[in-house]
Each structure stands twice: as C-alpha cells, then as structure tokens.
Motif scaffolding. Structure first.
Motif, PDB file in Angstrom:
ATOM      1  N   GLY A  26       0.766  -1.513  -0.349  1.00 40.07           N
ATOM      2  CA  GLY A  26      -0.098  -0.045  -0.220  1.00 40.07           C
ATOM      3  C   GLY A  26       0.767   1.128   0.076  1.00 40.07           C
ATOM      4  N   GLN A  27       2.028   1.089  -0.180  1.00 40.50           N
ATOM      5  CA  GLN A  27       3.021   2.541   0.101  1.00 40.50           C
ATOM      6  C   GLN A  27       3.272   2.474  -1.500  1.00 40.50           C
ATOM      7  OE1 GLN A  27       6.140   3.180   2.948  1.00 40.50           O
ATOM      8  NE2 GLN A  27       5.135   0.867   3.750  1.00 40.50           N
ATOM      9  N   LYS A  28       3.685   3.262  -2.026  1.00 38.37           N
ATOM     10  CA  LYS A  28       4.107   4.191  -3.300  1.00 38.37           C
ATOM     11  C   LYS A  28       5.901   4.127  -2.910  1.00 38.37           C
ATOM     12  CE  LYS A  28       2.852   6.908  -7.188  1.00 38.37           C
ATOM     13  NZ  LYS A  28       2.427   8.284  -7.845  1.00 38.37           N
ATOM     14  N   ALA A  29       6.494   3.750  -4.465  1.00 40.98           N
ATOM     15  CA  ALA A  29       7.922   3.814  -3.585  1.00 40.98           C
ATOM     16  C   ALA A  29       8.234   5.506  -4.391  1.00 40.98           C
ATOM     17  CB  ALA A  29       9.018   2.958  -4.392  1.00 40.98           C
ATOM     18  N   GLU A  30       9.120   5.684  -3.618  1.00 42.24           N
ATOM     19  CA  GLU A  30       9.280   7.428  -4.368  1.00 42.24           C
ATOM     20  C   GLU A  30      10.942   7.495  -3.932  1.00 42.24           C
ATOM     21  OE1 GLU A  30       7.126  10.039  -4.404  1.00 42.24           O
ATOM     22  OE2 GLU A  30       5.345   8.416  -3.639  1.00 42.24           O
ATOM     23  N   MET A  31      11.256   8.618  -5.183  1.00 47.30           N
ATOM     24  CA  MET A  31      12.512   8.487  -5.192  1.00 47.30           C
ATOM     25  C   MET A  31      13.014   9.999  -4.138  1.00 47.30           C
ATOM     26  SD  MET A  31      13.399   6.877  -8.139  1.00 47.30           S
ATOM     27  CE  MET A  31      14.679   7.470  -8.445  1.00 47.30           C
ATOM     28  N   GLN A  32      14.007   9.980  -4.028  1.00 54.86           N
ATOM     29  CA  GLN A  32      14.818  10.070  -2.909  1.00 54.86           C
ATOM     30  C   GLN A  32      15.792  11.411  -3.571  1.00 54.86           C
ATOM     31  OE1 GLN A  32      16.194   7.736   0.040  1.00 54.86           O
ATOM     32  NE2 GLN A  32      14.752   7.650   1.412  1.00 54.86           N
ATOM     33  N   LYS A  33      15.698  12.488  -3.144  1.00 55.84           N
ATOM     34  CA  LYS A  33      16.178  13.742  -3.749  1.00 55.84           C
ATOM     35  C   LYS A  33      17.935  13.425  -3.731  1.00 55.84           C
ATOM     36  CE  LYS A  33      17.776  18.597  -3.542  1.00 55.84           C
ATOM     37  NZ  LYS A  33      17.395  19.864  -3.046  1.00 55.84           N
ATOM     38  N   GLY A  34      19.112  13.110  -4.794  1.00 56.17           N
ATOM     39  CA  GLY A  34      20.030  13.126  -5.506  1.00 56.17           C
ATOM     40  C   GLY A  34      20.107  11.904  -5.590  1.00 56.17           C
ATOM     41  N   ASN A  35      18.984  10.577  -5.764  1.00 54.86           N
ATOM     42  CA  ASN A  35      19.334   9.590  -6.038  1.00 54.86           C
ATOM     43  C   ASN A  35      18.172   9.352  -6.417  1.00 54.86           C
ATOM     44  OD1 ASN A  35      19.560   6.784  -6.148  1.00 54.86           O
ATOM     45  ND2 ASN A  35      18.254   6.408  -3.618  1.00 54.86           N
ATOM     46  N   ILE A  41      10.610   2.707  -0.177  1.00 51.73           N
ATOM     47  CA  ILE A  41       9.521   2.524   0.695  1.00 51.73           C
ATOM     48  C   ILE A  41       9.737   2.866   1.895  1.00 51.73           C
ATOM     49  CG2 ILE A  41       7.926   0.915   0.717  1.00 51.73           C
ATOM     50  CD1 ILE A  41       7.522   1.241  -1.716  1.00 51.73           C
ATOM     51  N   ALA A  42       9.200   3.843   2.141  1.00 55.57           N
ATOM     52  CA  ALA A  42       9.636   4.262   3.426  1.00 55.57           C
ATOM     53  C   ALA A  42       9.735   3.778   4.674  1.00 55.57           C
ATOM     54  CB  ALA A  42       8.710   5.638   3.395  1.00 55.57           C
ATOM     55  N   LYS A  43       8.114   3.156   4.888  1.00 55.42           N
ATOM     56  CA  LYS A  43       7.948   1.921   5.974  1.00 55.42           C
ATOM     57  C   LYS A  43       8.242   0.688   5.199  1.00 55.42           C
ATOM     58  CE  LYS A  43       5.197   5.874   8.315  1.00 55.42           C
ATOM     59  NZ  LYS A  43       3.514   6.248   8.054  1.00 55.42           N
ATOM     60  N   PRO A  44       8.743  -0.407   7.011  1.00 52.18           N
ATOM     61  CA  PRO A  44       8.176  -1.838   6.717  1.00 52.18           C
ATOM     62  C   PRO A  44       7.105  -2.160   6.166  1.00 52.18           C
ATOM     63  CG  PRO A  44       9.232  -1.183   8.417  1.00 52.18           C
ATOM     64  CD  PRO A  44       8.747   0.007   8.459  1.00 52.18           C
ATOM     65  N   THR A  96       6.671 -16.461  -3.645  1.00 50.87           N
ATOM     66  CA  THR A  96       8.476 -16.254  -5.015  1.00 50.87           C
ATOM     67  C   THR A  96       7.940 -17.672  -5.518  1.00 50.87           C
ATOM     68  OG1 THR A  96       9.548 -17.378  -2.752  1.00 50.87           O
ATOM     69  CG2 THR A  96       9.412 -15.628  -2.965  1.00 50.87           C
ATOM     70  N   MET A  97       9.324 -18.389  -6.338  1.00 50.99           N
ATOM     71  CA  MET A  97       9.220 -19.160  -7.293  1.00 50.99           C
ATOM     72  C   MET A  97       9.119 -20.592  -6.560  1.00 50.99           C
ATOM     73  SD  MET A  97       7.837 -18.287 -10.326  1.00 50.99           S
ATOM     74  CE  MET A  97       8.208 -20.057 -11.277  1.00 50.99           C
ATOM     75  N   ASP A  98      10.639 -20.150  -5.376  1.00 52.20           N
ATOM     76  CA  ASP A  98      10.618 -21.066  -5.051  1.00 52.20           C
ATOM     77  C   ASP A  98      10.070 -21.768  -3.461  1.00 52.20           C
ATOM     78  OD1 ASP A  98      11.581 -19.430  -3.120  1.00 52.20           O
ATOM     79  OD2 ASP A  98      13.601 -19.465  -2.826  1.00 52.20           O
ATOM     80  N   LYS A  99       8.710 -20.581  -3.902  1.00 54.51           N
ATOM     81  CA  LYS A  99       7.948 -20.689  -1.904  1.00 54.51           C
ATOM     82  C   LYS A  99       8.520 -21.096  -1.190  1.00 54.51           C
ATOM     83  CE  LYS A  99       4.837 -22.751  -5.094  1.00 54.51           C
ATOM     84  NZ  LYS A  99       4.204 -21.511  -5.846  1.00 54.51           N
ATOM     85  N   LYS A 100       9.553 -19.866  -0.822  1.00 53.20           N
ATOM     86  CA  LYS A 100      10.793 -19.331   0.841  1.00 53.20           C
ATOM     87  C   LYS A 100       9.887 -18.201   0.227  1.00 53.20           C
ATOM     88  CE  LYS A 100      14.129 -22.750  -0.113  1.00 53.20           C
ATOM     89  NZ  LYS A 100      16.094 -23.097  -0.433  1.00 53.20           N
ATOM     90  N   PRO A 101       9.823 -18.091   1.685  1.00 54.70           N
ATOM     91  CA  PRO A 101       9.134 -16.082   1.300  1.00 54.70           C
ATOM     92  C   PRO A 101      10.327 -15.650   1.921  1.00 54.70           C
ATOM     93  CG  PRO A 101       7.690 -17.488   3.250  1.00 54.70           C
ATOM     94  CD  PRO A 101       8.107 -18.363   2.118  1.00 54.70           C
ATOM     95  N   LEU A 102      10.144 -14.199   1.949  1.00 53.34           N
ATOM     96  CA  LEU A 102      11.316 -13.241   2.247  1.00 53.34           C
ATOM     97  C   LEU A 102      11.555 -13.234   3.855  1.00 53.34           C
ATOM     98  CD1 LEU A 102      10.700 -10.104  -0.389  1.00 53.34           C
ATOM     99  CD2 LEU A 102      12.178 -12.192  -0.654  1.00 53.34           C
ATOM    100  N   LYS A 103      12.903 -13.632   4.264  1.00 52.53           N
ATOM    101  CA  LYS A 103      13.180 -13.264   5.580  1.00 52.53           C
ATOM    102  C   LYS A 103      12.898 -12.130   5.716  1.00 52.53           C
ATOM    103  CE  LYS A 103      15.277 -17.161   5.581  1.00 52.53           C
ATOM    104  NZ  LYS A 103      16.619 -17.979   6.265  1.00 52.53           N
ATOM    105  N   PRO A 104      12.280 -11.551   6.733  1.00 49.74           N
ATOM    106  CA  PRO A 104      12.398 -10.033   7.629  1.00 49.74           C
ATOM    107  C   PRO A 104      14.360  -9.463   7.423  1.00 49.74           C
ATOM    108  CG  PRO A 104      11.563 -10.907   9.105  1.00 49.74           C
ATOM    109  CD  PRO A 104      11.755 -12.263   8.248  1.00 49.74           C
ATOM    110  N   GLY A 105      14.067  -8.269   6.626  1.00 48.15           N
ATOM    111  CA  GLY A 105      15.049  -7.595   6.592  1.00 48.15           C
ATOM    112  C   GLY A 105      15.372  -6.669   5.499  1.00 48.15           C
ATOM    113  N   ARG A 106      16.451  -6.434   5.174  1.00 46.74           N
ATOM    114  CA  ARG A 106      16.063  -5.173   3.532  1.00 46.74           C
ATOM    115  C   ARG A 106      16.259  -5.700   2.250  1.00 46.74           C
ATOM    116  NH1 ARG A 106      17.915  -4.588   8.409  1.00 46.74           N
ATOM    117  NH2 ARG A 106      16.806  -2.689   9.594  1.00 46.74           N
ATOM    118  N   GLY A 129       4.899  -6.435  11.130  1.00 46.42           N
ATOM    119  CA  GLY A 129       5.312  -5.257  10.274  1.00 46.42           C
ATOM    120  C   GLY A 129       6.265  -4.919  11.021  1.00 46.42           C
ATOM    121  N   GLU A 130       7.209  -5.229  11.629  1.00 43.11           N
ATOM    122  CA  GLU A 130       8.027  -4.288  12.981  1.00 43.11           C
ATOM    123  C   GLU A 130       9.608  -4.523  12.393  1.00 43.11           C
ATOM    124  OE1 GLU A 130       7.172  -4.727  16.723  1.00 43.11           O
ATOM    125  OE2 GLU A 130       4.931  -4.093  15.878  1.00 43.11           O
TER     126      GLU A 130
END
Length: 148
Positions: A26-35, A41-44, A96-106, A129-130
């Motif tokens: 539900g969060q729209k990705a935003e370009m940051q100044k200088g990047n 995406i601002a929040k987890p 995911t294709m391998d049925k392994k969900p993304l672990k918490p992280g970046r 979501g924390e």
C-alpha cells in the motif's frame, strides 16, 4: 559516461531506473533527492505484502536481493527471490518461485514489466511489519553492486 547519464536523468521526466511506479504493502515507492538509481518504500512492509504496478503486464518479473543491515548490498552470486506473473500487475511477497517467503530484512528489488525495469529498496518486517532501524543503501553501494 556517468555525466551524460546524470544529465539525461536530470532532464528526463522520470528516472531511467524508475520508469513506472511500484507500490508495496500500500506504499508507493518514492525517489529520494540526489538518488537516481532506485526508489524507496518509506516504512517496513509485512512478509505477505502485495507488490503492485500501474497496469497489467504480459509478463511481470520481480527479483529481490537481500541487503545487509548496514545498508550495503550483499555479495555477488547470492540467489535472488524470483517472482513471475502472466497478465498481472501484482505479486505477493510470500509467493516466490521457490515457495520460500522473504525473511525480515532489507531488499533491493528489480521489477520488470513492459520492457523496462523499476528498482526499489524496501524492508520486510516481521508479521506485524516491524523491523529494527531502517538503513537504505547509498546510490554508490547499489551502483557498485549493479556494475560488478
């Protein structure tokens, strides 16, 4: 070469590496100044968050690469999480294709649709979501990862 790329991006309506909008959880990705390399995406987001693009694509391909907690992109050779969807504009992060969900992280994600790619950095939190402190990789770190 980088100067020409930078100038063309400064004059372009949209950054070359973010040609279409991506929304995650539900969060729209935003370009940051200088990047000009990726949007953020601002929040987890939750592990089962929905990744959406503006319009259906004949083939939607998404690759998610983990990044370290300090913001540095993981080493070359890591296996990305991969998503494919035909005639869709969305995928769930836990499908995911391998049925392994993304672990918490970046994560750095490449979203390929309509012959172009949008790049986005986001954080997957726990079931609520924390996540710990958010550190986004620098444009330099992502650039160095992409050219290796």
């Amino acid at each position: 070469m980088l100067l020409i790329f930078g100038l063309s991006q400064a004059l372009a309506e949209r950054p070359m590496l973010y040609p279409f909008d991506v929304t995650i959880g539900g969060q729209k990705a935003e370009m940051q100044k200088g990047n000009i390399l990726f949007a953020v995406i601002a929040k987890p987001v939750k592990p089962d968050a929905l990744l959406q693009i503006e319009k259906k694509a004949p083939m939607l391909i998404v690759n998610a690469f983990a990044v370290k907690a300090n913001g540095a992109v993981m080493e070359q050779g890591q296996q990305p999480a991969i998503y494919f969807a035909n005639e869709q504009n969305q995928v769930k992060l836990n499908e995911t294709m391998d049925k392994k969900p993304l672990k918490p992280g970046r994560y750095l994600v490449n979203v390929v649709a309509h012959g172009t790619t949008s790049r986005v950095v986001f954080v997957v939190g726990d079931e609520k979501g924390e996540v710990g402190e958010l550190k986004i990789p620098s444009a330099k770190q992502v650039y160095e990862f992409l050219i290796k």
